[in-house]
Design an enzyme around this catalytic site. Structure first.
Site, PDB file in Angstrom:
ATOM      1  N   ASP A  24       0.803  -1.290   0.089  1.00  0.00           N
ATOM      2  CA  ASP A  24      -0.112   0.043   0.070  1.00  0.00           C
ATOM      3  C   ASP A  24       0.814   1.311  -0.043  1.00  0.00           C
ATOM      4  OD1 ASP A  24      -2.346   1.625   0.002  1.00  0.00           O
ATOM      5  OD2 ASP A  24      -2.848   1.126   2.094  1.00  0.00           O
ATOM      6  N   ASN A  72     -11.522  -2.203  -5.348  1.00  0.00           N
ATOM      7  CA  ASN A  72     -10.648  -1.248  -5.656  1.00  0.00           C
ATOM      8  C   ASN A  72     -11.510  -0.766  -7.354  1.00  0.00           C
ATOM      9  OD1 ASN A  72      -7.312  -2.727  -4.980  1.00  0.00           O
ATOM     10  ND2 ASN A  72      -8.458  -0.877  -4.155  1.00  0.00           N
TER      11      ASN A  72
HETATM   12  C1  IPE Z   1      -1.659   0.370  -3.471  1.00  0.00           C
HETATM   13  O1  IPE Z   1      -1.522   1.828  -3.401  1.00  0.00           O
HETATM   14  C2  IPE Z   1      -2.217  -0.338  -4.627  1.00  0.00           C
HETATM   15  C3  IPE Z   1      -3.537  -0.689  -4.940  1.00  0.00           C
HETATM   16  C4  IPE Z   1      -4.255  -0.705  -4.028  1.00  0.00           C
HETATM   17  C5  IPE Z   1      -3.889  -1.002  -6.378  1.00  0.00           C
HETATM   18  P1  IPE Z   1      -2.612   2.938  -3.323  1.00  0.00           P
HETATM   19  O2  IPE Z   1      -3.105   3.274  -4.911  1.00  0.00           O
HETATM   20  O3  IPE Z   1      -3.681   2.258  -2.279  1.00  0.00           O
HETATM   21  O4  IPE Z   1      -1.725   4.052  -2.433  1.00  0.00           O
HETATM   22  P2  IPE Z   1      -2.431   5.013  -1.329  1.00  0.00           P
HETATM   23  O5  IPE Z   1      -2.801   4.308  -0.499  1.00  0.00           O
HETATM   24  O6  IPE Z   1      -3.497   5.896  -2.246  1.00  0.00           O
HETATM   25  O7  IPE Z   1      -1.203   6.090  -1.126  1.00  0.00           O
HETATM   26 MG    MG Z   2      -4.000   2.744  -0.306  1.00  0.00          MG
END
Ligand code: IPE
Ligand code: MG
Length: 240
Positions: A24, A72
């Protein structure tokens, strides 16, 4: 390379059998640098590649990476599209490498619903590494722990199982991770302290390591810190 790997492996008396990672912080990593979130995902994906390399030196038999959750999809379409373009390239690029290392790639999650081209890459990667005898690398795309339990229940019912025959072992045979041991060490980066629907059944007794390091920056020393943390734990599984 070989020397470094054997010396770091010797540092730990106890290595987990199964490590799961929630990578993350890609977005925040990018924002700190004035880059787009997609650039963060590009760097985060490169780091997944590096992590597979590091961890293959430790010969940890099972590694599971959370790539994309069933939740997501709530993100803006542009981010999702950009992410899958990067991920398709990642899968295609990783195939020769993982074949050469004898890694067996396994997808966990719902394949349907993922972009067509990405599905093809995954299927090809899984097929072409099926008979490998080395480390098992589970990659979770369109994965949700609750969805996994629902899918398991559906298949148990479809198979005509009777309620008296349902045990924890039976349920486990119907999870995406059938035949794979529970998670020993779960790592989540970027200072978020939650499971986010990841491996909810398999992490019931995991040791959980949280770090504020953002995923693209999470390196070899950070893995070593997580392994040192694991070595410091006394696992009792509800006993004394
Ligand atoms: C993790 O990074 C990648 C996925 C969930 C695909 P994030 O996209 O959640 O990054 P932040 O939490 O916004 O910094
Ligand atoms: Mg994230």
């Amino acid at each position: 390379m070989t020397n470094t790997s054997s010396s770091s492996v010797r540092k730990f008396t106890l290595l987990p059998t199964h490590i799961a990672i929630v990578p993350d912080g890609n977005g925040r990593w990018a924002a700190k640098r004035g880059l787009s979130r997609t650039e963060g995902h590009r760097e985060g994906t490169e780091n997944m590649y590096r992590m597979v390399e590091y961890l293959s030196e430790y010969n940890i038999p099972y590694l599971t990476l959370f790539g994309f959750s069933t939740e997501n999809w709530r993100r803006p379409e542009e981010e999702v599209t950009g992410l899958f373009t990067i991920l398709t390239d990642f899968i295609d690029r990783i195939i020769p490498e993982i074949r050469q290392k004898g890694i067996r790639l396994n997808h966990i999650g719902r394949l349907e619903g993922l972009p067509e081209e990405f599905q093809e890459s995954i299927i090809q990667a899984v097929e072409s590494t099926r008979s490998n005898k080395g480390v098992t690398l589970n990659i979770a795309f369109n994965y949700g722990g609750k969805a996994e339990v629902v899918d398991a229940i559906r298949r148990i019912i479809d198979d005509g199982k009777l309620s008296k025959d349902i045990t924890e072992e039976v349920v486990e045979q119907y999870l995406y991770t059938a035949g794979i041991p529970d998670v020993d060490l779960l790592i989540r980066t970027s200072d978020e302290h939650r499971l986010s629907n990841f491996l909810i059944w398999q992490s019931a007794y995991s040791e959980i390591y949280f770090t504020d390091v953002l995923w693209p920056d999470f390196g070899k020393e950070d893995i070593d810190k997580a392994l040192a943390f694991y070595n410091s734990r006394k696992r009792r599984f509800g006993g004394l």
